[in-house]
Write an enzyme that holds these catalytic residues in place. Sequence first.
Site, PDB file in Angstrom:
ATOM      1  N   GLN A 254      -6.201   6.328   5.013  1.00 54.03           N
ATOM      2  CA  GLN A 254      -6.142   4.429   3.812  1.00 54.03           C
ATOM      3  C   GLN A 254      -7.050   3.714   4.990  1.00 54.03           C
ATOM      4  O   GLN A 254      -8.100   3.054   4.855  1.00 54.03           O
ATOM      5  CB  GLN A 254      -5.306   4.056   4.766  1.00 54.03           C
ATOM      6  CG  GLN A 254      -3.988   4.503   3.484  1.00 54.03           C
ATOM      7  CD  GLN A 254      -4.341   4.536   1.905  1.00 54.03           C
ATOM      8  OE1 GLN A 254      -4.806   3.699   1.477  1.00 54.03           O
ATOM      9  NE2 GLN A 254      -4.475   6.251   1.278  1.00 54.03           N
ATOM     10  N   HIS A 257     -10.668   3.227   3.179  1.00 55.91           N
ATOM     11  CA  HIS A 257     -10.941   2.397   2.368  1.00 55.91           C
ATOM     12  C   HIS A 257     -11.738   1.292   2.283  1.00 55.91           C
ATOM     13  O   HIS A 257     -12.289   1.065   1.126  1.00 55.91           O
ATOM     14  CB  HIS A 257      -9.168   1.982   1.507  1.00 55.91           C
ATOM     15  CG  HIS A 257      -8.840   3.481   0.381  1.00 55.91           C
ATOM     16  ND1 HIS A 257      -9.562   3.403  -0.462  1.00 55.91           N
ATOM     17  CD2 HIS A 257      -7.330   3.670   1.011  1.00 55.91           C
ATOM     18  CE1 HIS A 257      -8.506   4.126  -1.014  1.00 55.91           C
ATOM     19  NE2 HIS A 257      -7.751   4.834  -0.548  1.00 55.91           N
ATOM     20  N   GLU A 322       2.287  -0.966   1.763  1.00 59.91           N
ATOM     21  CA  GLU A 322       2.181  -0.502   0.120  1.00 59.91           C
ATOM     22  C   GLU A 322       3.057   1.653   0.589  1.00 59.91           C
ATOM     23  O   GLU A 322       3.406   1.083  -0.700  1.00 59.91           O
ATOM     24  CB  GLU A 322       0.652  -0.637   0.190  1.00 59.91           C
ATOM     25  CG  GLU A 322       0.066   0.365  -1.232  1.00 59.91           C
ATOM     26  CD  GLU A 322      -1.300   0.472  -0.854  1.00 59.91           C
ATOM     27  OE1 GLU A 322      -2.101   0.113  -2.272  1.00 59.91           O
ATOM     28  OE2 GLU A 322      -2.192   0.340  -0.395  1.00 59.91           O
ATOM     29  N   HIS A 323       2.014   1.630   0.935  1.00 59.36           N
ATOM     30  CA  HIS A 323       1.927   3.069   1.784  1.00 59.36           C
ATOM     31  C   HIS A 323       3.199   3.974   3.265  1.00 59.36           C
ATOM     32  O   HIS A 323       3.432   2.915   3.741  1.00 59.36           O
ATOM     33  CB  HIS A 323       1.357   4.118   1.890  1.00 59.36           C
ATOM     34  CG  HIS A 323       0.187   4.217   0.533  1.00 59.36           C
ATOM     35  ND1 HIS A 323      -1.011   3.399   0.234  1.00 59.36           N
ATOM     36  CD2 HIS A 323       0.346   4.452  -0.605  1.00 59.36           C
ATOM     37  CE1 HIS A 323      -1.350   3.758  -0.023  1.00 59.36           C
ATOM     38  NE2 HIS A 323      -0.858   4.175  -0.772  1.00 59.36           N
ATOM     39  N   ASP A 356      -1.615   9.536  -4.092  1.00 60.98           N
ATOM     40  CA  ASP A 356      -3.348   8.848  -4.730  1.00 60.98           C
ATOM     41  C   ASP A 356      -3.275   9.620  -5.862  1.00 60.98           C
ATOM     42  O   ASP A 356      -3.726   8.989  -6.700  1.00 60.98           O
ATOM     43  CB  ASP A 356      -3.935   8.871  -3.165  1.00 60.98           C
ATOM     44  CG  ASP A 356      -4.386   7.336  -2.476  1.00 60.98           C
ATOM     45  OD1 ASP A 356      -3.695   6.673  -3.238  1.00 60.98           O
ATOM     46  OD2 ASP A 356      -4.825   7.190  -1.675  1.00 60.98           O
ATOM     47  N   HIS A 415      21.999 -30.024 -28.779  1.00 59.08           N
ATOM     48  CA  HIS A 415      22.110 -28.596 -29.110  1.00 59.08           C
ATOM     49  C   HIS A 415      23.724 -29.193 -29.630  1.00 59.08           C
ATOM     50  O   HIS A 415      24.168 -27.692 -29.991  1.00 59.08           O
ATOM     51  CB  HIS A 415      21.603 -28.741 -28.065  1.00 59.08           C
ATOM     52  CG  HIS A 415      20.887 -28.219 -26.998  1.00 59.08           C
ATOM     53  ND1 HIS A 415      19.471 -28.959 -27.369  1.00 59.08           N
ATOM     54  CD2 HIS A 415      20.557 -26.610 -26.747  1.00 59.08           C
ATOM     55  CE1 HIS A 415      18.627 -28.046 -27.196  1.00 59.08           C
ATOM     56  NE2 HIS A 415      19.606 -27.358 -26.612  1.00 59.08           N
TER      57      HIS A 415
END
Length: 436
Positions: A254, A257, A322-323, A356, A415
């Site tokens: 990761q 990235h 996230e992971h 992934d 109404h």
Amino acid sequence: MKVVSSKDFKLEREVEYGTPEQNQAVKEIVAAIKKEGDTALLRYTEQFDRVALTPNQLRVTPEELQAAYGRVEQSFVSAIQAAAANIRAFHARQKRNSWMDLQPDGTILGQIIRPLKRVGVYVPGGKAAYPSSVLMNVIPAQIAGVPEIVMVTPPSTGGKEGIDPYILVAAAEAGVNEIYRVGGAQAVAALAFGTESIAPVDKICGPGNIYVALAKREVYGAVDIDSIAGPSEIVVLADETAEPAYVAADLLSQAEHDEMASAILVTPSQSLADNVAAEVERQLQELPRQAIARSSVENYGAIIVVESMEEGISVVNRLAPEHLEIVVEDPMGLVGSIENAGAIFLGAYSSEPVGDYFAGPNHIIPTNGTARFSSPVDVDDFIKKSSLIYYSKEALLRDGKTIIELARREGLEGHARAIEIRIKNEGKGGDGYGEQ
């Protein structure tokens, strides 16, 4: 990679909203696309991507799609096809159907589920091109039944030769045949508002740089968006049984990235912490994207040593990653304690890249702690729902007085009268209401 106690680690992370200058630039780009259409789109493409195009060159031709197959390895085509099959199988289980419930009194309540008509998929270029993201965006939309899926990607993701052929092959394998060679905030604006060449969409999805993220936020409301994605994140929750080399490799998977990616190990084992720190440094020396990964682990990475696994779980839930990899002796035994995580990987062999690329679940997952309240992209992201209400005369006479009571408590006499007029005309007993 720094080793710290949970007490010394700052759990909060700033959300990236861009500088004032970036926000202003995006606003100007979006406004120009709305006003000038293709003229502005082509101008910004030449300015930012250094590619001069005519309107007729914006759309990728069928011949270009077919030619892309000759520029990639057959092994890649086979890999994309296998991954696509897994992704389709997983997402097919998410599809929902419309439903109706008929009551004995004739009332019908239900929900009509329809796909969005047109979806735009942004596929980034820049530091890396991601054919896998094509599959993860397009396939759930297809399963939802979206009839029109359009893709945009910067014109030079493949360098001087134009669009990266791996992206084009992935698009072709996913069934996308409407592709435009535009990127950045200008592409997002074109999808949202349309130009002479690109028809507007109902939703925009897919990752991108800060300008793409800010543009998606700017156009939200005119169209739907998937999310404003932040840098990638991984947390590994591990005990002394974990293999340090495996953990280090997953953290770096990761970190490579982006310089702002976050890679964190949480463990009650001091020996594992020390060994992983050493292993990260060793593996960094051999990593092609060493500069990016090193910046990530030094600025946003950490090894957090906790006093117990219970404390480790608490840290994980506060991070809402996230992971999340759970690499312990009995990973299944901890799943029930995990409240906040986008995707959960169990055991030493469920390395994050399995998800992934290949397993089937979507890899577009909430970041920046938003797993506390949001979910990975799925089929539901590409549908819309309409409530269905059919009230019989019997049901209205039965419930009318209650409806009127609620309306008048809110001061909405119109109404109340919309119900009252029906009851007076249709009701029995002379009191203006049906039996209660």
